[in-house]
Design a protein around this motif. Structure first.
Motif, PDB file in Angstrom:
ATOM      1  N   ASN A 170       0.787  -1.233   0.000  1.00 18.98           N
ATOM      2  CA  ASN A 170       0.000   0.000   0.000  1.00 18.98           C
ATOM      3  C   ASN A 170       0.821   1.286   0.000  1.00 18.98           C
ATOM      4  O   ASN A 170       0.246   2.375   0.043  1.00 18.98           O
ATOM      5  CB  ASN A 170      -0.913   0.024   1.230  1.00 18.98           C
ATOM      6  N   ALA A 171       2.145   1.188  -0.028  1.00 20.30           N
ATOM      7  CA  ALA A 171       2.961   2.397   0.028  1.00 20.30           C
ATOM      8  C   ALA A 171       2.609   3.328  -1.130  1.00 20.30           C
ATOM      9  O   ALA A 171       2.416   2.891  -2.263  1.00 20.30           O
ATOM     10  CB  ALA A 171       4.437   2.039  -0.012  1.00 20.30           C
ATOM     11  N   GLY A 172       2.514   4.615  -0.837  1.00 16.19           N
ATOM     12  CA  GLY A 172       2.159   5.591  -1.857  1.00 16.19           C
ATOM     13  C   GLY A 172       0.679   5.845  -1.974  1.00 16.19           C
ATOM     14  O   GLY A 172       0.234   6.508  -2.915  1.00 16.19           O
ATOM     15  N   HIS A 173      -0.113   5.362  -1.009  1.00 21.72           N
ATOM     16  CA  HIS A 173      -1.577   5.496  -1.083  1.00 21.72           C
ATOM     17  C   HIS A 173      -1.974   6.939  -0.743  1.00 21.72           C
ATOM     18  O   HIS A 173      -2.557   7.229   0.299  1.00 21.72           O
ATOM     19  CB  HIS A 173      -2.238   4.511  -0.128  1.00 21.72           C
ATOM     20  N   ILE A 174      -1.673   7.837  -1.668  1.00 28.39           N
ATOM     21  CA  ILE A 174      -1.838   9.272  -1.463  1.00 28.39           C
ATOM     22  C   ILE A 174      -3.302   9.683  -1.266  1.00 28.39           C
ATOM     23  O   ILE A 174      -3.592  10.712  -0.668  1.00 28.39           O
ATOM     24  CB  ILE A 174      -1.222  10.044  -2.652  1.00 28.39           C
ATOM     25  N   GLY A 175      -4.228   8.876  -1.747  1.00 31.48           N
ATOM     26  CA  GLY A 175      -5.641   9.240  -1.666  1.00 31.48           C
ATOM     27  C   GLY A 175      -6.147   9.425  -0.255  1.00 31.48           C
ATOM     28  O   GLY A 175      -7.144  10.118  -0.036  1.00 31.48           O
ATOM     29  N   HIS A 176      -5.435   8.841   0.721  1.00 28.69           N
ATOM     30  CA  HIS A 176      -5.904   8.958   2.098  1.00 28.69           C
ATOM     31  C   HIS A 176      -4.926   9.716   2.990  1.00 28.69           C
ATOM     32  O   HIS A 176      -4.863   9.492   4.195  1.00 28.69           O
ATOM     33  CB  HIS A 176      -6.308   7.586   2.633  1.00 28.69           C
ATOM     34  N   ILE A 177      -4.219  10.661   2.366  1.00 33.75           N
ATOM     35  CA  ILE A 177      -3.555  11.724   3.108  1.00 33.75           C
ATOM     36  C   ILE A 177      -4.603  12.802   3.369  1.00 33.75           C
ATOM     37  O   ILE A 177      -5.326  13.221   2.452  1.00 33.75           O
ATOM     38  CB  ILE A 177      -2.385  12.331   2.305  1.00 33.75           C
ATOM     39  N   SER A 178      -4.712  13.239   4.592  1.00 38.81           N
ATOM     40  CA  SER A 178      -5.662  14.303   4.920  1.00 38.81           C
ATOM     41  C   SER A 178      -5.050  15.662   4.583  1.00 38.81           C
ATOM     42  O   SER A 178      -3.981  16.007   5.075  1.00 38.81           O
ATOM     43  CB  SER A 178      -6.033  14.261   6.404  1.00 38.81           C
ATOM     44  N   VAL A 179      -5.740  16.416   3.727  1.00 43.67           N
ATOM     45  CA  VAL A 179      -5.255  17.742   3.335  1.00 43.67           C
ATOM     46  C   VAL A 179      -6.199  18.857   3.796  1.00 43.67           C
ATOM     47  O   VAL A 179      -5.963  20.020   3.526  1.00 43.67           O
ATOM     48  CB  VAL A 179      -5.056  17.824   1.801  1.00 43.67           C
ATOM     49  N   ASP A 180      -7.260  18.487   4.494  1.00 43.34           N
ATOM     50  CA  ASP A 180      -8.208  19.453   5.048  1.00 43.34           C
ATOM     51  C   ASP A 180      -8.689  18.889   6.376  1.00 43.34           C
ATOM     52  O   ASP A 180      -9.576  18.042   6.418  1.00 43.34           O
ATOM     53  CB  ASP A 180      -9.382  19.671   4.091  1.00 43.34           C
ATOM     54  N   LEU A 181      -8.073  19.341   7.466  1.00 38.00           N
ATOM     55  CA  LEU A 181      -8.298  18.714   8.767  1.00 38.00           C
ATOM     56  C   LEU A 181      -9.744  18.785   9.229  1.00 38.00           C
ATOM     57  O   LEU A 181     -10.201  17.940  10.006  1.00 38.00           O
ATOM     58  CB  LEU A 181      -7.392  19.353   9.817  1.00 38.00           C
TER      59      LEU A 181
END
Length: 336
Positions: A170-181
């Motif tokens: 799963n490394a690189g799974h950027i879709g579930h980085i939170s960018v709006d807390l």
């Protein structure tokens, strides 16, 4: 756990693998040779709202259609790229956009249908990274993030010239980085994830909430929003600009952490072209401000809708080469 990554090594000799690309919208399958050529395809819509067994039946239909081709007899392995999270160490998948699959034993079920062929499982973003680094837009780069922006948002890393899937794939799974807390709740349980702001359904949702309607009365989709944006519709443009902002914030975070040189973006939303890439490059200048991150280049994927299939095949060939067979002796899981 330390992960060294896995080089995408494809044997020079002729070989054939079965490839599956499983997402929230479609389940695609193919027989792929060692040059990356797709020889035969099968496709079914993903019954994502149904129970897990119904989804599995669609996968089985794809496999059986491929098995009807006489070339199936030459296949020596199966590569699966699935929407995630996946767990390559256990062979299970839990795609956010397929709620009927939670800890679903996909590898075991596919092995039964395929007659015991060795199977390599990876996240769909990792599969696309393998494909684009093998023969697409990331070819020649040692450090890349390859993304799919479609029903969901996924990604995979090439670091130091090798694929870096991580211990579970799963490394690189950027879709579930939170960018709006304080952003909207994501199905994953977090708030303000890149996927919740930048995926095709969420681009469409935001536009509809702001009063946009398809010009010809057709079904509201991200493709229709992109067409309206190209025609100058301010609501449609704003929805894509918001998606671009979310993607830029996520990409900048990745570039800051691991010093990537290039970001390759594929998937249905990337088909919007400059409607997405124009504001994305502009927003990236705002977010990737440190000297070592500011030079990252953003380019469209080159392999189109075949990227997931070619990447799943590349991962299978790579695992096969590592295990010592002509196109793979025993099965090998693509992991750290």
């Amino acid at each position: 756990m330390h992960s060294e990554g896995t080089a995408v090594r494809v044997p020079a000799a002729e070989g054939l693998v079965v490839a599956l690309d499983i997402g929230g919208t479609k389940i695609a399958g193919a027989l792929v040779d060692s040059t990356g050529r797709v020889l035969v395809r099968a496709l079914r819509p993903t019954p994502a709202a149904e129970d897990g067994e119904t989804v599995m039946r669609a996968v089985a239909e794809v496999l059986r259609e491929l098995a009807a081709d006489p070339r199936w007899a030459r296949a020596s392995a199966v590569g699966i790229g699935s929407a995630g999270p996946v767990d390559a160490s256990t062979g299970t998948v839990s795609p956010v956009n397929v709620p009927g699959w939670r800890g679903f034993p996909l590898v075991a079920r596919v092995r039964e249908i395929s007659g015991g062929l060795p199977i390599t499982l990876s996240g769909d973003g990792v599969a696309i990274a393998a494909a684009e680094h093998w023969q697409g837009a990331a070819r020649g780069y040692d450090n890349a993030l390859c993304m799919v922006v479609s029903t969901g948002v996924g990604g995979g890393f090439v670091l130091g010239g090798v694929l870096h899937p991580g211990p579970t794939g799963n490394a690189g799974h950027i879709g579930h980085i939170s960018v709006d807390l304080d952003g909207p709740l994501c199905p994953c349980g977090a708030r303000g994830c890149v996927e919740r702001l930048a995926s095709g359904p969420n681009i469409t949702r935001r536009a509809l909430e702001e009063g946009w309607k398809p010009e010809d009365g057709s079904e509201p989709t991200a493709v229709a929003v992109a067409a309206s944006a190209r025609a100058g519709d301010p609501i449609a443009r704003a929805s894509f600009e918001r998606a671009a902002q979310a993607l830029a914030a996520g990409i900048a975070a990745c570039a800051t952490l691991v010093e990537i040189e290039v970001v390759v973006i594929g998937g249905g939303v990337a088909g919007a072209g400059e409607v997405l890439f124009g504001p994305l490059r502009e927003q990236l200048r705002r977010y990737a401000t440190l000297s070592f991150a500011s030079g990252v280049v953003v380019v469209p994927a080159q392999l189109g809708t075949d990227a997931g299939l070619v990447g799943a095949a590349a991962a299978a060939f790579s695992a096969a080469a590592a295990s010592g067979g002509p196109t793979g002796g025993r099965g090998a899981v693509l992991s750290g």
